[in-house]
Scaffold this motif. Structure first.
Motif, short mmCIF file in Angstrom:
data_model
loop_
_atom_site.label_atom_id
_atom_site.label_comp_id
_atom_site.label_asym_id
_atom_site.label_seq_id
_atom_site.Cartn_x
_atom_site.Cartn_y
_atom_site.Cartn_z
N ARG A 22 0.78 -0.94 -0.18
CA ARG A 22 0.15 0.06 0.07
C ARG A 22 0.81 1.21 -0.02
O ARG A 22 1.82 1.17 0.77
CB ARG A 22 -0.80 -0.09 1.37
CG ARG A 22 -2.05 1.12 1.16
CD ARG A 22 -2.89 0.80 2.43
NE ARG A 22 -2.37 0.71 3.66
CZ ARG A 22 -2.78 0.25 4.71
NH1 ARG A 22 -4.16 -0.45 4.65
NH2 ARG A 22 -2.02 0.02 5.68
N HIS A 46 2.89 2.27 -2.57
CA HIS A 46 3.79 2.20 -3.55
C HIS A 46 3.16 2.10 -4.93
O HIS A 46 1.97 1.62 -5.13
CB HIS A 46 4.74 0.99 -3.36
CG HIS A 46 5.40 0.64 -1.92
ND1 HIS A 46 6.54 1.56 -1.71
CD2 HIS A 46 5.13 0.19 -0.76
CE1 HIS A 46 6.94 1.44 -0.56
NE2 HIS A 46 6.09 0.76 0.22
N THR A 47 3.92 2.70 -5.87
CA THR A 47 3.51 2.95 -7.29
C THR A 47 4.32 2.12 -8.14
O THR A 47 5.48 2.01 -8.25
CB THR A 47 3.57 4.35 -7.35
OG1 THR A 47 2.89 5.07 -6.62
CG2 THR A 47 3.07 4.80 -8.90
N ALA A 72 4.61 1.37 -12.41
CA ALA A 72 4.13 1.62 -13.83
C ALA A 72 4.29 0.71 -14.93
O ALA A 72 5.39 -0.40 -14.92
CB ALA A 72 4.86 2.82 -14.48
N GLU A 121 -1.68 -5.48 -14.09
CA GLU A 121 -2.13 -4.50 -13.44
C GLU A 121 -2.93 -5.01 -12.11
O GLU A 121 -3.35 -4.37 -11.06
CB GLU A 121 -2.81 -3.53 -14.30
CG GLU A 121 -1.97 -2.80 -15.12
CD GLU A 121 -2.65 -1.87 -16.13
OE1 GLU A 121 -1.77 -1.35 -16.95
OE2 GLU A 121 -4.04 -1.89 -16.15
N LYS A 142 -2.77 -4.09 -8.08
CA LYS A 142 -3.80 -3.85 -7.37
C LYS A 142 -4.25 -4.69 -6.04
O LYS A 142 -4.69 -4.17 -5.21
CB LYS A 142 -5.07 -3.54 -8.16
CG LYS A 142 -4.98 -2.22 -9.04
CD LYS A 142 -5.90 -2.11 -10.19
CE LYS A 142 -5.82 -1.11 -11.22
NZ LYS A 142 -6.48 -1.01 -12.29
N MET A 147 -1.19 -1.54 -4.77
CA MET A 147 -0.42 -0.47 -5.25
C MET A 147 -1.18 0.46 -6.13
O MET A 147 -2.14 -0.01 -6.59
CB MET A 147 0.87 -1.30 -6.00
CG MET A 147 1.66 -2.35 -5.37
SD MET A 147 2.96 -3.00 -6.43
CE MET A 147 4.16 -1.35 -6.33
N ASP A 148 -0.60 1.57 -6.38
CA ASP A 148 -1.12 2.51 -7.49
C ASP A 148 -0.19 2.02 -8.66
O ASP A 148 0.86 1.98 -8.52
CB ASP A 148 -0.84 4.02 -6.86
CG ASP A 148 -1.67 4.36 -5.68
OD1 ASP A 148 -2.65 4.05 -5.52
OD2 ASP A 148 -1.22 4.72 -4.78
N VAL A 149 -1.14 2.31 -9.60
CA VAL A 149 -0.65 1.79 -11.15
C VAL A 149 -0.61 2.91 -12.12
O VAL A 149 -1.66 3.71 -11.99
CB VAL A 149 -1.41 0.54 -11.83
CG1 VAL A 149 -0.89 0.23 -12.93
CG2 VAL A 149 -1.42 -0.46 -10.60
N ILE A 150 0.61 3.35 -12.71
CA ILE A 150 0.56 4.31 -13.72
C ILE A 150 0.49 3.40 -15.02
O ILE A 150 1.38 2.52 -15.18
CB ILE A 150 1.82 5.21 -13.56
CG1 ILE A 150 1.88 5.85 -12.24
CG2 ILE A 150 1.83 6.20 -14.99
CD1 ILE A 150 3.11 6.76 -12.23
N ALA A 175 6.88 6.57 -10.16
CA ALA A 175 6.98 5.05 -10.23
C ALA A 175 8.28 4.52 -9.42
O ALA A 175 9.17 5.01 -9.75
CB ALA A 175 6.96 4.80 -11.69
N GLU A 176 8.07 3.36 -8.87
CA GLU A 176 9.01 2.61 -8.22
C GLU A 176 9.51 1.25 -8.71
O GLU A 176 10.47 0.78 -8.41
CB GLU A 176 8.56 2.46 -6.65
CG GLU A 176 8.30 3.77 -5.91
CD GLU A 176 7.39 3.52 -4.50
OE1 GLU A 176 7.91 2.89 -3.49
OE2 GLU A 176 6.40 3.66 -4.75
#
Ligand code: CP
Length: 324
Positions: A40, A42-43, A45, A60, A64, A68-71, A98-99
């Motif tokens: 949670r 963290h991102t 892409a 993706e 999720k 995580m957040d997704v670009i 983006a990590e």
């Protein structure tokens, strides 16, 4: 492991860690609430320079499910059409936070270049590069076969279990397939015995250096027992670039190398039929075989989410204090 680039450089221990962690992830996916809070905040892409349904949506979904957040980046409709480079695209997306980068590219080696260049300092996960590598497809194929040989019902495989003595046939367009290369490398690393079945025109020139045997006749190959048959898509889009001419006609290919009901009827009782997708129904596999009970194509897709959750978790957690 900082990156997940290819099965050419993965160790057996890393592969087993990935598969065993995927089993842990799969056990969370039977729950009513599938999302776990482990990444949670963290991102990640997804950078897709080539079309995809399964790999992109699976990564993706995996991200999720890890909260995580997704670009989400597609070359189509982006500034790539104005000439923006891979380096500038990656740096732009990392500047947005983006990590980790999940990269599919039409060029062989593009994710390797990104990882080795120092342009960005985040883990790179190869989601398929040209005709070269597709490591998460190979991992999900290994995961699916490992589960099948241990319980026949897509249930949990024992920790650290290998594929010693497991017999796998990979059939069709080997020449244009990154899946074939990655599968041969990973499945043989885990102990499986691989037979490639294809016409000579659809085999790479360096095939004698691959860790497998080769059979030109599908019917002759089927005289042997296989635990799994992996049918490959005929990759028309890659053939047309070179002017075609890899086999005389679609109907001849279908007759010689297609998996139809008659050939499926010769398989052992427990042999599973796999396909990485997307399928050319009626060419390399008939619809009735693709939809038959021994086809595990949708299990492969479901297992892909668990495998990609494991890959993201392992790469993202190495410098962080995370517990599953
Ligand atoms: N198996 C696979 O890579 O499918 P996609 O091209 O739809 O991602």
């Amino acid at each position: 492991m900082k990156n997940l680039l290819g099965t050419d450089i993965i160790t057996r221990n890393d592969a087993l860690l990935m598969l065993d962690t995927a089993e842990e992830m799969a056990s969370t996916q039977d729950r009513h609430i599938k999302k776990i809070p482990v990444l949670r905040g963290h991102t990640v892409a997804t950078l897709f320079f080539e079309d995809s349904t399964r790999t992109r949506l699976s990564f993706e979904t995996a991200a999720k499910r890890l909260s995580m957040d997704v670009i989400s980046f597609s070359a189509r409709g982006s500034s790539v059409s104005k000439g923006e480079s891979l380096k500038d695209t990656a740096q732009t997306i990392c500047a947005m936070g983006a990590e980790a980068l999940i990269v599919r590219h039409y060029a062989d080696g593009a994710p390797y270049r990104l990882a080795q260049s120092g342009w960005v300092d985040v883990p790179i996960l190869n989601a398929g590069d040209g005709k070269h590598q597709h490591p998460t497809q190979a991992l999900l194929d290994a995961f699916t076969i490992r589960r099948h040989i241990h319980n026949k019902e897509n249930r949990r495989a024992p920790k650290n279990s290998l594929l010693e003595g497991v017999k796998v046939a990979i059939v069709g367009d080997i020449l244009h397939s990154r899946v074939a290369r990655s599968d041969v490398q990973l499945l043989s690393l885990l102990g499986a015995e691989i037979t490639l079945v294809a016409p000579q025109t659809l085999l790479p020139l360096d095939i004698c250096h691959w860790n497998c045997s080769v059979e030109y006749s599908f019917d002759k190959a089927l005289e042997s027992h296989f635990d799994a048959i992996i049918m490959l898509r005929v990759q028309h889009e890659r053939m047309n670039k070179g002017g075609g001419g890899f086999f005389p006609s679609a109907s001849e290919y279908q007759n010689e190398y297609g998996l139809n009901s008659a050939r499926a009827g010769k398989l052992g009782k427990h042999t599973i039929i796999m396909h990485p997708g997307p399928m050319n129904r009626g060419l390399e596999i008939t619809a009735s075989v693709a939809d038959s009970p021994r086809s595990v194509v949708t299990q492969q897709v479901a297992n892909g989410v668990s495998v990609r959750m494991a890959a993201l978790y392992l790469l993202m957690s190495q410098d962080k204090d995370l517990t599953l």
